[in-house]
Design a protein around this motif. Structure first.
Motif, mmCIF file in Angstrom:
data_model
loop_
_atom_site.group_PDB
_atom_site.id
_atom_site.type_symbol
_atom_site.label_atom_id
_atom_site.label_comp_id
_atom_site.label_asym_id
_atom_site.label_seq_id
_atom_site.Cartn_x
_atom_site.Cartn_y
_atom_site.Cartn_z
ATOM 1 N N ASP A 29 21.202 -23.094 -21.947
ATOM 2 C CA ASP A 29 19.936 -22.418 -21.623
ATOM 3 C C ASP A 29 18.716 -23.109 -22.235
ATOM 4 O O ASP A 29 18.107 -22.609 -23.202
ATOM 5 N N THR A 69 21.294 -15.107 -25.454
ATOM 6 C CA THR A 69 20.162 -16.028 -25.348
ATOM 7 C C THR A 69 18.917 -15.453 -26.017
ATOM 8 O O THR A 69 18.054 -16.207 -26.454
ATOM 9 N N GLY A 72 24.365 -15.231 -22.604
ATOM 10 C CA GLY A 72 23.164 -15.204 -21.779
ATOM 11 C C GLY A 72 22.470 -13.866 -21.880
ATOM 12 O O GLY A 72 22.168 -13.373 -22.966
ATOM 13 N N THR A 84 13.421 -17.169 -25.920
ATOM 14 C CA THR A 84 14.666 -17.752 -25.426
ATOM 15 C C THR A 84 15.310 -18.609 -26.509
ATOM 16 O O THR A 84 14.699 -19.554 -27.008
ATOM 17 N N ARG A 143 20.675 -23.518 -33.085
ATOM 18 C CA ARG A 143 19.812 -22.750 -32.174
ATOM 19 C C ARG A 143 18.358 -23.120 -32.406
ATOM 20 O O ARG A 143 17.907 -23.286 -33.540
ATOM 21 N N HIS A 189 15.311 -18.983 -18.617
ATOM 22 C CA HIS A 189 16.558 -19.684 -18.955
ATOM 23 C C HIS A 189 16.661 -21.081 -18.336
ATOM 24 O O HIS A 189 17.131 -22.005 -19.004
ATOM 25 N N THR A 208 17.855 -21.387 -27.317
ATOM 26 C CA THR A 208 18.633 -22.483 -26.743
ATOM 27 C C THR A 208 19.677 -22.914 -27.769
ATOM 28 O O THR A 208 19.354 -23.128 -28.946
#
Length: 305
Positions: free
Chosen positions: A56, A214, A175, A38, A24, A89, A40
């Protein structure tokens, strides 16, 4: 009470190995709707030449793009997956995909109309230019080097919301459908509370071991968390009915009472969630609106209740 999960170790731009098959990288876009920013996700093995998928990519941010490119260096990005088309996103998906050699972008079809009752209420406006290379509808399998993802349609927060199941770890990339740090905004007309509750039940039925939102940390006590999440929605629905029974007629009257303990910056978004609950209740013929179902409508319990 929902057993929120809000504490975790992270640094912006740092690649963290959070499970055997998951890394991540968190973008520096914190806020009232994005929490710390956010997150990813990179799915795949951390070895030269391994094929990976990225979930994302996040907002348009040069620093985050650079961090993602460093994180995947030496590996092949075969798929870029997007849970939904909100601007925290989706916008970086195309620049990132092009930077790694043209990986296909997979997502549901973007909504065809204005998605919020009041776009001034949210930081989560649509990425209106987003177009996937491959349109997902749910049930598709996406396979790579030692990993298998399944697309799982989870409408509610957005009509085009898609979660992704990592079968090897019995994990769900949720998400914004489920978040550990907060409940999810469900904002009409694109957000749909009835669809959200159905999707929540579908996730609960799958028995996942871990949920990776997310925004924020992983949820590891999945079943208790989801049951509390669901109970909270039903409790909020009951509270709305009680406010109507007590004489409230507008969403503006309800929100300061229902969300007294919530940051007032979130009240506009909360108003949209209340509207979504009321629309669900109206479909069930438990409430009625004059002149129509909208933020400034006059709401009443259906006679006979």
């Amino acid at each position: 009470m929902i057993p929120y999960v809000r504490q975790f170790d992270f640094a912006y731009g740092r690649r963290d190995q959070v499970s055997p098959l998951i890394q991540r990288v968190i973008a520096d876009n914190p806020g009232p709707f994005t929490f710390t920013g956010t997150g990813t996700y990179i799915i795949g093995r951390d070895r030269p030449g391994a094929g990976v998928a990225v979930v994302d990519p996040g907002p348009l941010d040069d620093a985050h793009l650079d961090a993602l490119l460093r994180a995947v260096a030496g590996r092949a990005v075969n798929h870029v997956l997007v849970t939904h088309t909100h601007r925290d996103h989706a916008p970086l998906a195309r620049p990132f995909a092009e930077a790694v050699g043209g990986a296909p972008i997979l997502a549901m079809q973007p909504p065809a109309r204005t998605v919020h009752a009041s776009n001034n209420s949210l930081d989560e406006d649509e990425d209106e230019g987003f177009r996937p290379d491959i349109v997902l509808t749910g049930g598709e399998r996406i396979e790579g080097d030692g990993w298998t993802l399944e697309a799982m349609a989870t409408p509610g927060h957005a009509s085009n919301h898609m979660a992704f199941v990592l079968r090897e770890e019995n994990a769900l990339f949720s998400g914004d459908h489920i978040m550990g740090w907060s409940t999810t905004v469900v904002a009409p007309p694109d957000g749909d509370m009835a669809a959200y509750m159905q999707s929540l039940d579908a996730v609960l039925a799958r028995g996942f071991s871990t949920i990776w939102p997310t925004h924020g940390p992983a949820i590891t006590q999945v079943a208790p968390f989801l049951k509390a999440y669901r109970a909270h929605r039903l409790e909020r629905e009951a509270q709305i009915m009680a406010r109507l029974a007590s004489g409230d007629r507008t969403i503006a009257q309800m929100v300061p009472v229902l969300y007294a303990a919530v940051d007032a910056r979130l009240w506009p978004a909360a108003s949209l969630s209340v509207l979504s609950h009321l629309i669900k209740l109206m479909k069930e013929r438990r409430v009625q609106a004059e002149p129509e179902a909208q933020l400034n409508a006059d709401w009443r319990l259906t006679e006979g209740l």
